[in-house]
Motif scaffolding. Structure first.
Motif, PDB file in Angstrom:
ATOM      1  N   ILE A  12     -11.878  51.995  34.409  1.00 14.04           N
ATOM      2  CA  ILE A  12     -11.069  52.001  33.131  1.00 14.04           C
ATOM      3  C   ILE A  12      -9.776  51.360  33.297  1.00 14.04           C
ATOM      4  O   ILE A  12      -9.294  50.478  32.448  1.00 14.04           O
ATOM      5  N   SER A  13      -9.027  51.961  34.235  1.00 16.41           N
ATOM      6  CA  SER A  13      -7.486  51.525  34.153  1.00 16.41           C
ATOM      7  C   SER A  13      -7.656  49.968  34.755  1.00 16.41           C
ATOM      8  O   SER A  13      -6.805  49.178  34.252  1.00 16.41           O
ATOM      9  N   ILE A  84      -1.060  56.738  38.457  1.00 15.91           N
ATOM     10  CA  ILE A  84       0.314  57.180  37.991  1.00 15.91           C
ATOM     11  C   ILE A  84       1.375  56.186  38.730  1.00 15.91           C
ATOM     12  O   ILE A  84       2.365  55.963  38.170  1.00 15.91           O
ATOM     13  N   SER A  85       1.304  56.175  39.980  1.00 15.47           N
ATOM     14  CA  SER A  85       2.088  55.353  40.939  1.00 15.47           C
ATOM     15  C   SER A  85       1.950  53.686  40.399  1.00 15.47           C
ATOM     16  O   SER A  85       3.075  53.291  40.648  1.00 15.47           O
ATOM     17  N   ILE A  86       0.874  53.336  40.116  1.00 17.71           N
ATOM     18  CA  ILE A  86       0.815  51.875  39.848  1.00 17.71           C
ATOM     19  C   ILE A  86       1.461  51.875  38.506  1.00 17.71           C
ATOM     20  O   ILE A  86       2.105  50.984  38.054  1.00 17.71           O
ATOM     21  N   ILE A  87       1.208  52.749  37.477  1.00 12.36           N
ATOM     22  CA  ILE A  87       2.127  52.785  36.243  1.00 12.36           C
ATOM     23  C   ILE A  87       3.450  52.711  36.447  1.00 12.36           C
ATOM     24  O   ILE A  87       4.200  51.945  35.860  1.00 12.36           O
ATOM     25  N   LEU A  89       5.051  51.527  39.052  1.00 14.71           N
ATOM     26  CA  LEU A  89       5.426  50.228  39.733  1.00 14.71           C
ATOM     27  C   LEU A  89       5.370  49.152  38.651  1.00 14.71           C
ATOM     28  O   LEU A  89       6.330  48.398  38.683  1.00 14.71           O
ATOM     29  N   ILE A  90       4.656  49.151  37.560  1.00 10.89           N
ATOM     30  CA  ILE A  90       4.491  48.031  36.776  1.00 10.89           C
ATOM     31  C   ILE A  90       5.427  48.082  35.417  1.00 10.89           C
ATOM     32  O   ILE A  90       6.426  47.173  35.105  1.00 10.89           O
ATOM     33  N   PHE A  91       5.733  49.384  34.816  1.00 16.60           N
ATOM     34  CA  PHE A  91       6.485  49.422  33.865  1.00 16.60           C
ATOM     35  C   PHE A  91       8.052  49.713  33.751  1.00 16.60           C
ATOM     36  O   PHE A  91       8.526  49.126  32.645  1.00 16.60           O
ATOM     37  N   PRO A  92       8.434  49.928  34.677  1.00 20.47           N
ATOM     38  CA  PRO A  92       9.892  50.220  34.492  1.00 20.47           C
ATOM     39  C   PRO A  92      10.837  49.077  34.248  1.00 20.47           C
ATOM     40  O   PRO A  92      11.768  49.012  33.588  1.00 20.47           O
ATOM     41  N   TYR A  93      10.568  47.713  34.984  1.00 16.57           N
ATOM     42  CA  TYR A  93      11.267  46.683  34.897  1.00 16.57           C
ATOM     43  C   TYR A  93      11.060  46.368  33.265  1.00 16.57           C
ATOM     44  O   TYR A  93      11.782  45.749  32.492  1.00 16.57           O
ATOM     45  N   SER A  94       9.685  46.316  32.961  1.00 16.92           N
ATOM     46  CA  SER A  94       9.498  45.503  31.488  1.00 16.92           C
ATOM     47  C   SER A  94      10.066  46.505  30.539  1.00 16.92           C
ATOM     48  O   SER A  94      10.191  45.955  29.244  1.00 16.92           O
ATOM     49  N   ILE A  95      10.265  47.618  30.635  1.00 20.19           N
ATOM     50  CA  ILE A  95      10.848  48.497  29.474  1.00 20.19           C
ATOM     51  C   ILE A  95      12.375  48.415  29.477  1.00 20.19           C
ATOM     52  O   ILE A  95      12.693  48.359  28.488  1.00 20.19           O
ATOM     53  N   PHE A  96      13.051  48.589  30.783  1.00 18.19           N
ATOM     54  CA  PHE A  96      14.321  48.474  30.622  1.00 18.19           C
ATOM     55  C   PHE A  96      15.192  47.155  30.608  1.00 18.19           C
ATOM     56  O   PHE A  96      16.433  47.108  30.552  1.00 18.19           O
ATOM     57  N   ASP A  97      14.396  46.316  31.353  1.00 15.97           N
ATOM     58  CA  ASP A  97      15.054  44.919  31.375  1.00 15.97           C
ATOM     59  C   ASP A  97      14.690  44.006  30.113  1.00 15.97           C
ATOM     60  O   ASP A  97      13.819  43.124  30.339  1.00 15.97           O
ATOM     61  N   ARG A  98      15.697  43.871  29.466  1.00 15.77           N
ATOM     62  CA  ARG A  98      15.301  43.015  28.170  1.00 15.77           C
ATOM     63  C   ARG A  98      16.345  41.844  28.121  1.00 15.77           C
ATOM     64  O   ARG A  98      16.508  41.092  27.361  1.00 15.77           O
ATOM     65  N   THR A  99      17.203  41.833  29.209  1.00 18.55           N
ATOM     66  CA  THR A  99      18.162  40.758  29.222  1.00 18.55           C
ATOM     67  C   THR A  99      17.532  39.475  29.965  1.00 18.55           C
ATOM     68  O   THR A  99      16.726  39.409  30.334  1.00 18.55           O
ATOM     69  N   VAL A 117       9.872  54.857  45.894  1.00 16.77           N
ATOM     70  CA  VAL A 117       9.247  56.012  45.763  1.00 16.77           C
ATOM     71  C   VAL A 117       7.797  55.909  45.349  1.00 16.77           C
ATOM     72  O   VAL A 117       6.828  56.302  46.271  1.00 16.77           O
ATOM     73  N   SER A 118       7.763  55.133  44.190  1.00 12.77           N
ATOM     74  CA  SER A 118       5.993  54.866  43.696  1.00 12.77           C
ATOM     75  C   SER A 118       5.299  54.047  44.711  1.00 12.77           C
ATOM     76  O   SER A 118       4.216  54.429  45.060  1.00 12.77           O
TER      77      SER A 118
END
Length: 151
Positions: A12-13, A84-87, A89-99, A117-118
């Motif tokens: 599913i994921s 959880i570790s793949i999530i 790995l994927i989402f921190p940059y897309s959430i916080f990097d809007r520049t 760590v992930s």
């Protein structure tokens, strides 16, 4: 009725990440290693992790078909930890990097720690999966030999 197994979450994921890989725009994932930046399109990252999850699902499915009983607790730790570790790995940059400017390594220090760590947790969980397979195969061979001796 077929019983829902935990490894179906991998399928599913995998499908969700594949769909997201086609829907994500032209964002990039920047990795700074010493003096070199590696730039990867997010859609390729989504497809890579989708393929990884699908391959792991295939392993679980084939082990279930050939009747190799894995340790259920370790399997659930592997499955949920991998997702959880793949999530993470994927989402921190897309959430916080809007520049739109090129980010420096030091400006994302905490995000880079989370990514490191992930990734290490993801590698450890894959090693745990291999150990689980080897231990299950050894147990199956011992029980097979014991059943042949009692005949």
């Amino acid at each position: 009725m077929m019983k829902f197994k935990a490894y179906y979450l991998l399928l599913i994921s995998s499908l969700i990440l594949l769909i997201l890989g086609f829907l994500v725009g032209e964002e990039t994932f920047d990795i700074n290693v010493h003096d070199t930046y590696y730039v990867i399109a997010n859609c390729h990252l989504y497809r890579l992790f989708s393929s990884l999850l699908f391959i792991i699902f295939i392993f679980y499915f084939l082990l279930n078909i050939i009747k190799i009983e894995l340790n259920k607790i370790i399997s659930k730790i592997h499955i949920f930890g991998t997702i959880i570790s793949i999530i993470l790995l994927i989402f921190p940059y897309s959430i916080f990097d809007r520049t739109k400017e090129f980010p420096l390594y030091d400006s994302f220090e905490y995000i880079n720690i989370v990514l490191t760590v992930s990734f290490l947790v993801l590698l450890f969980l894959q090693l745990l999966f291999l150990i689980n397979i080897v231990v299950s195969l050894i147990k199956k061979m011992k029980s097979f030999r014991a059943s042949r001796l009692h005949k």
